[in-house]
Design an enzyme around this catalytic site. Structure first.
Site, short mmCIF file in Angstrom:
data_model
loop_
_atom_site.label_atom_id
_atom_site.label_comp_id
_atom_site.label_asym_id
_atom_site.label_seq_id
_atom_site.Cartn_x
_atom_site.Cartn_y
_atom_site.Cartn_z
N ASP A 38 0.86 -1.18 0.00
CA ASP A 38 0.00 0.00 0.00
C ASP A 38 0.90 1.23 0.00
OD1 ASP A 38 -2.17 1.64 0.13
OD2 ASP A 38 -2.70 1.14 2.21
N ASP A 45 -2.80 2.40 -6.11
CA ASP A 45 -1.73 2.44 -5.10
C ASP A 45 -1.74 1.24 -4.16
OD1 ASP A 45 -4.13 3.23 -4.00
OD2 ASP A 45 -3.20 4.57 -2.55
N GLU A 46 -2.41 0.18 -4.54
CA GLU A 46 -2.57 -0.92 -3.61
C GLU A 46 -2.69 -2.23 -4.37
OE1 GLU A 46 -5.77 -1.81 -0.09
OE2 GLU A 46 -6.04 -0.01 -1.29
#
Lengths: 373, 374
Positions: B7, B102-103
């Site tokens: 993350d 983003d993860e």
């Protein structure tokens, strides 16, 4: 108004009107036909939905000149059951119409003739003449692949182009639904005053109507383009069609100019093999797989719930190896209309359009996009 | 199984701080203008100290932190960096399940680095991301998605947390039920009403009792609470729809304005579809009136499309079945869904724009991990 007409003529007139009138709402003037006298020996029967105006001229003994409207559907249903005797129609008060024939007598509701949409027959139409047979062949070769998707109005009709070539006309009709395209072309007829060229997109409804009206006995039909309308004149019937206000796509771009291979196939064997293999295709996709290899074309289908099938045709193909899927219905539509005992199937690869032609149907070509497997 | 959850830390805000030295060390809020009605997309850790949070209205963020620097999101930049990060993941394994820009989850049981310890893989990935982008990421390592995801949050920012399988249940035990996968506000309050406050409570529960209250999810929740998460890492879930929408800065009555927005969104969606090489059959128009009542109107086409003009034509027609024009509108959105099942044969369409040449259309290539890459 009061007149006498043969049962056969009146039935014909009303039969042709059925496809034009609005059959759903009886109170609507567009569900009515207008009948008016043109002389002491003739009447005119008009039906319209605004886009199409159908006008038929018939012999009649006109006792009292005038006009009347009557529900097209009800009048047709009454008249076709009558004995084969002269039919008398009389306009009564309040727009009622009396129909008498032999011992039968009916009273049907009408609407004020003044409510019927105004239309004027334009003067000075420049008709050209073409054999009905030829026109109806072109319609048959294109009508089936018109798009019925309302969101693509430019594809909801058949594209018609007419070009004068010396004393004859070259007629081209094209239709497409985005997955396939049909093009048919013919040269013939008599150019008359027409020229040099004209084009229009004509809605399927009008073309169905045109087919009906081509059923008369004269060999030729006359066609004129005039201010956004196309006029077809056959025997006693004229059909005025408003052309679609749409630009037809540039169809020349999607017609393969050259293909990797052109395989001749006996049409009857091809149709039989497709029908056989189609029994096992999924109803959702209608896909049949074709594997072309030297000397043979293998057709196959499979369906996880039912099983799989395979058939093989011996074909004249030297080296090409192509594997491609098609919606079998698109192929059968074409094979059902294309003339000749042999068809040519031209293929390039699994993503490029396939092309069906026939040496005995020189003016026609049919493009079908494959399915991605 | 060895699963890593990666993350990125305060992703959008970190990108902005990285790209613009003047923002470093300052409270940064990425989102709308503080005077606008937009919401906070991401904020920097400096801003979080003032109580600013994601999804908070920008006006509220401004109230809590007047010194914050408000930055408009630059999505194309975030997508660009996200691709670099994705490339790093794919050098490790093809078992990558992105959750957002983003993860992502990675299953590193087999990995191209040849490292037996997932912790080492996580260290390598975090260093590679920092080297390539200058940004920090936090990672959680465990044998399940559930535990890996919760773990990645423990030492944020720039942290790494490893929970071995033997400690998974104990790790989860004290957590409120709300932290478990699939438990939203409604389920959480229902569970609390039944006396289940923590994962430990659920782990002790009778799966059949939970089934009575929660249906099929009940027994699964029981397993999750014991650290037993049956969910696998599933690479690249195929997208179900693509959409584009805007909240207007003022409520709009003028249909012409809405029609223009529909055109813009249709064109954005079409671009997006072209990029991901998909086409959809169903076009949906979303309208939110000023009073927040939201309506959607859909229409399905006979064939999938990615054509901006067609999408816009259909969406414009759908506007007629809403009350836009009579009622003020605050949000307009257009989306396309109903992508054909990739495993089903798909009818190809005639291309009247470009025509047909002999070469096949370019197809999506799936990258295989390349052990030679480093």
């Amino acid at each position: 108004m009061e007149f006498t007409v043969s049962k056969l003529d009146l039935t014909q007139a009303l039969y042709k009107a059925q496809g034009v009138v609005d059959r759903k709402t009886a109170q609507n003037i567009l569900s009515h036909v207008l009948i008016e006298s043109t002389s002491s020996t003739g009447i005119r029967v008009v039906a319209t939905d605004y886009d199409v105006v159908l006008t038929g001229h018939y012999n009649a003994e006109v006792a009292v000149a005038g006009r009347m409207t009557v529900g097209a559907k009800h009048l047709f249903e009454v008249v076709k059951t009558l004995p084969d005797k002269p039919v008398h129609l009389t306009a009564l008060d309040n727009h009622w119409v009396e129909v008498r024939c032999g011992s039968s007598r009916f009273k049907l509701a009408g609407l004020p003739p003044g409510d019927f949409p105004e239309r004027t027959q334009p003067e000075g139409l420049k008709y050209f003449r073409i054999p009905k047979r030829l026109l109806s062949d072109l319609v048959d070769r294109t009508l089936f692949s018109v798009s019925h998707d309302e969101t693509r109005p430019s594809l909801n009709g058949v594209f018609l182009r007419v070009v004068r070539e010396e004393n004859e006309v070259r007629l081209t009709m094209v239709s497409t639904d985005g997955h396939r395209l049909s093009k048919a072309e013919a040269l013939g007829g008599d150019t008359g005053e027409f020229g040099p060229a004209a084009e229009a997109v004509i809605h399927t409804k009008a073309l169905n109507e045109l087919k009906r009206s081509l059923e008369g006995s004269e060999p030729d039909t006359q066609v004129a383009f005039h201010r956004g309308n196309v006029h077809f004149m056959n025997d006693e019937v004229t059909l005025q069609v408003r052309q679609l206000d749409e630009t037809f796509p540039d169809y020349t771009k999607v017609i393969p100019q050259r293909s990797t291979v052109r395989v001749p196939i006996a049409k009857a064997l091809f149709v039989a093999a497709i029908r056989r293999i189609a029994t096992l295709t999924s109803a959702k996709t209608n896909i049949i797989r074709f594997e072309l290899s030297p000397g043979r074309l293998v057709l196959s289908s499979s369906n996880p719930e039912m099983g799989e099938g395979r058939d093989e045709l011996v074909v004249d193909n030297e080296a090409a190896e192509i594997s491609v899927g098609f919606n079998f219905k698109y192929l059968l539509d074409v094979l059902g209309i294309i003339s000749g005992e042999n068809v040519h199937l031209s293929l390039s690869d699994q993503f490029s359009p396939g092309l069906l032609t026939s040496p005995e149907d020189a003016g026609s070509l049919f493009v079908v996009m494959p399915m991605r497997v | 199984m060895k699963i890593i959850h990666i993350d990125m830390d305060a992703y959008y805000a970190s990108v902005e701080q990285h790209d613009n030295a003047a923002l470093r060390g300052k409270p940064v809020v990425v989102g709308g203008d503080p005077r606008s009605r937009g919401v906070v997309a991401t904020c920097s850790y400096e801003a979080r100290r003032f109580g600013v949070r994601s999804a908070m209205s920008c006006a509220e963020a401004y109230r809590r932190c007047p010194s914050a620097i408000f930055v408009r999101p630059n999505m194309s930049r975030y997508v660009e960096i996200s691709r670099q990060i994705r490339d790093i993941f794919e050098r490790v394994t093809d078992q990558v399940e992105p959750l957002s820009l983003d993860e992502a989850y990675l299953d590193v049981t087999q990995n191209a680095l040849g490292m037996p310890l997932a912790r080492d893989v996580a260290v390598w990935i975090r260093q590679a991301i920092l080297a390539a982008t200058g940004l920090t990421a936090s990672a959680g390592v465990s044998s399940t998605k559930l535990v890996a995801k919760i773990a990645s949050d423990i030492r944020k920012p720039n942290g790494l947390t490893v929970i071995p399988p033997s400690r998974a249940e104990a790790f989860l035990a004290p957590l409120p039920v709300r932290r478990l996968w699939g438990v939203g506000a409604a389920t959480a309050s229902k569970l609390e009403g039944l006396g289940f406050r923590t994962a430990a409570d659920l782990a002790r529960a009778d799966p059949r009792e939970l089934e009575r209250h929660l249906g099929r999810f009940g027994p699964l929740l029981c397993r999750l609470a014991r650290g037993d998460d049956p969910r696998r890492v599933t690479p690249e879930r195929p997208p179900k729809s693509r959409g584009s929408e805007t909240t207007l800065s003022v409520d709009v009555l003028d249909r012409q304005v809405i029609l223009r927005l529909i055109d813009d969104h249709a064109s954005d969606v079409a671009d997006d579809l072209t990029r991901i090489r998909r086409a959809g059959r169903t076009i949906t128009l979303k309208i939110r009136y000023a009073d927040f009542e939201t309506v959607t109107r859909s229409r399905s086409l006979p064939a999938p499309t990615h054509d901006a003009r067609l999408i816009s034509e259909v969406a414009r027609a759908l506007l007629d079945s809403t009350r836009a024009g009579e009622r003020p509108v605050r949000l307009v959105g257009v989306s396309v869904s109903g992508f054909p099942d990739a495993s089903m044969p798909e009818q190809l369409v005639l291309d009247f724009e470009a025509g047909h040449r002999l070469e096949p259309p370019a197809s999506v290539t799936v990258r295989a991990p390349d052990p030679e890459a480093h």
